[in-house]
Design a protein around this motif. Structure first.
Motif, short mmCIF file in Angstrom:
data_model
loop_
_atom_site.label_atom_id
_atom_site.label_comp_id
_atom_site.label_asym_id
_atom_site.label_seq_id
_atom_site.Cartn_x
_atom_site.Cartn_y
_atom_site.Cartn_z
N ALA A 25 23.35 -13.18 3.61
CA ALA A 25 23.97 -13.65 2.37
C ALA A 25 23.74 -15.14 2.17
O ALA A 25 23.45 -15.60 1.06
CB ALA A 25 25.47 -13.33 2.39
N ALA A 26 23.85 -15.89 3.27
CA ALA A 26 23.66 -17.35 3.18
C ALA A 26 22.21 -17.69 2.83
O ALA A 26 21.94 -18.76 2.26
CB ALA A 26 24.04 -18.00 4.51
N GLN A 39 34.82 -9.40 4.61
CA GLN A 39 33.88 -9.99 5.56
C GLN A 39 33.09 -11.16 4.98
O GLN A 39 32.73 -12.08 5.71
CB GLN A 39 32.92 -8.91 6.07
CG GLN A 39 33.57 -7.89 6.98
CD GLN A 39 34.03 -8.50 8.29
OE1 GLN A 39 33.31 -9.26 8.93
NE2 GLN A 39 35.25 -8.17 8.70
N LEU A 40 32.82 -11.13 3.69
CA LEU A 40 31.97 -12.16 3.08
C LEU A 40 32.74 -13.16 2.23
O LEU A 40 32.20 -14.20 1.85
CB LEU A 40 30.87 -11.51 2.24
CG LEU A 40 29.90 -10.57 2.96
CD1 LEU A 40 28.80 -10.13 2.02
CD2 LEU A 40 29.31 -11.22 4.20
N TRP A 47 28.14 -7.94 11.41
CA TRP A 47 28.61 -8.71 10.25
C TRP A 47 28.15 -10.16 10.27
O TRP A 47 27.96 -10.78 9.21
CB TRP A 47 30.13 -8.61 10.13
CG TRP A 47 30.51 -7.26 9.59
CD1 TRP A 47 30.98 -6.18 10.28
CD2 TRP A 47 30.37 -6.83 8.23
NE1 TRP A 47 31.17 -5.11 9.45
CE2 TRP A 47 30.81 -5.48 8.18
CE3 TRP A 47 29.95 -7.45 7.06
CZ2 TRP A 47 30.81 -4.75 7.00
CZ3 TRP A 47 29.96 -6.73 5.89
CH2 TRP A 47 30.39 -5.39 5.85
N ASP A 48 27.93 -10.75 11.47
CA ASP A 48 27.37 -12.10 11.52
C ASP A 48 25.98 -12.12 10.90
O ASP A 48 25.61 -13.06 10.18
CB ASP A 48 27.30 -12.60 12.97
CG ASP A 48 28.65 -13.03 13.50
OD1 ASP A 48 29.57 -13.29 12.68
OD2 ASP A 48 28.81 -13.10 14.73
N ARG A 89 26.25 -11.92 7.16
CA ARG A 89 26.60 -13.24 6.60
C ARG A 89 25.39 -14.17 6.60
O ARG A 89 25.21 -14.96 5.66
CB ARG A 89 27.76 -13.84 7.38
CG ARG A 89 29.12 -13.23 7.01
CD ARG A 89 30.27 -13.94 7.68
NE ARG A 89 30.42 -13.52 9.07
CZ ARG A 89 31.15 -12.48 9.47
NH1 ARG A 89 31.83 -11.77 8.58
NH2 ARG A 89 31.25 -12.17 10.74
N ASP A 90 24.56 -14.10 7.63
CA ASP A 90 23.31 -14.88 7.64
C ASP A 90 22.43 -14.52 6.45
O ASP A 90 21.86 -15.39 5.78
CB ASP A 90 22.52 -14.61 8.93
CG ASP A 90 23.05 -15.35 10.14
OD1 ASP A 90 23.93 -16.22 9.97
OD2 ASP A 90 22.58 -15.04 11.25
#
Length: 266
Positions: free
Chosen positions: A125-126, A163-164, A118-119, A122-123
């Motif tokens: 998505a960012a 999560q996001l 999930w990290d 998120r990377d």
């Protein structure tokens, strides 16, 4: 450009040495980087799935020479290998995750190869990658019960949201399989648009819940890729795929009808 035909590229794993289960639908990091360079050199304008759907919903003009870059399942190589190539050209993309396949608290152990955690999601998505849903456990949605279907759609959405911190809007059908019942459930559970496969170009007339994609494989050469993004010889390139899909669709309808009869009688 309301009648525009848009190539939506469907990728899976991006890996140097994938396992046998994912090899055929994988691409090497070098091939992916070369393909992204083709898009840049030819002046194509990548969009996210949500971006394309928003244009078609509102009637806004699409950018010149639109294309979509999409990934299914959630393989780790999307972060390791694809993200640097996307970032080099400033390209957005869409990633459709099977939440029960990703490493972390919801992992069911079903992932076919090394999956994202999930990290890493998120990377991505960012970095401008739209995160969409691909169900929780990656079943054939047109073959499951109504209760299981709704669970797969809602649980996936809730996990991604948790999560996001934002609600996903776009969905991709596992295996590309859907039916009127599945599409209706996807709409009713709050997904705004969904991608199939179909191995054809996407058009507004397909509707927001049955947009077609073209498959990029390990065997896709650069000349074939160039024809694909230009929208040339699509029918010929995927003739065998389409014949298999039509034949299997009949088999799947028969199976589903038998299941429904069995449930009614049991």
């Amino acid at each position: 450009m309301s009648d525009a035909r848009v190539p939506i590229l469907m990728y899976h794993a991006v890996a140097t040495d994938p396992n046998e289960e994912t090899r055929a639908l994988s691409v090497t990091p070098e091939a992916f980087a070369e393909q992204m360079a083709v898009l840049a050199d030819r002046g194509l304008s990548p969009l996210t799935t949500a971006g394309l759907a928003a244009c078609w919903r509102s009637g806004r003009a699409l950018p010149e020479r639109p294309v979509l870059i999409t990934f299914d399942d959630g393989y780790e190589g999307v972060h390791r290998h694809a993200l640097p190539a996307l970032a080099k050209h400033g390209f957005p993309a869409s990633l459709f995750v099977s939440t029960g396949w990703l490493r972390g608290p919801y992992d069911t152990g079903g992932g076919l190869d090394t999956m994202l955690d999930w990290d890493q999601v998120r990377d991505l998505a960012a970095a401008g990658v739209e995160i969409g849903g691909h169900s929780h456990s990656h079943p054939q949605l047109d073959q499951v019960s109504d209760a299981t279907l709704r669970f797969e759609l809602i649980h996936c959405k809730e996990i991604v949201s948790d999560q996001l911190g934002s609600v996903p809007a776009s969905f991709a059908y596992p295996y590309g399989y859907s039916s009127r019942r599945v599409r209706q459930a996807v709409r009713e559970t709050g997904w705004a648009q969904a991608l199939a496969v179909g191995n054809g170009l996407a058009r507004r007339a397909q509707g927001p819940y049955a947009l077609r994609r073209v498959t990029v494989r390990r065997s896709t050469g650069i000349e074939e890729f160039e024809r694909m993004v230009e929208g040339r010889a699509i029918a010929r390139t995927f003739a065998a795929d389409r014949a298999l899909t039509k034949g299997y669709a009949v088999v799947r309808r028969v199976r589903q009808a038998r299941r429904l009869v069995s449930r009614a009688g049991g």
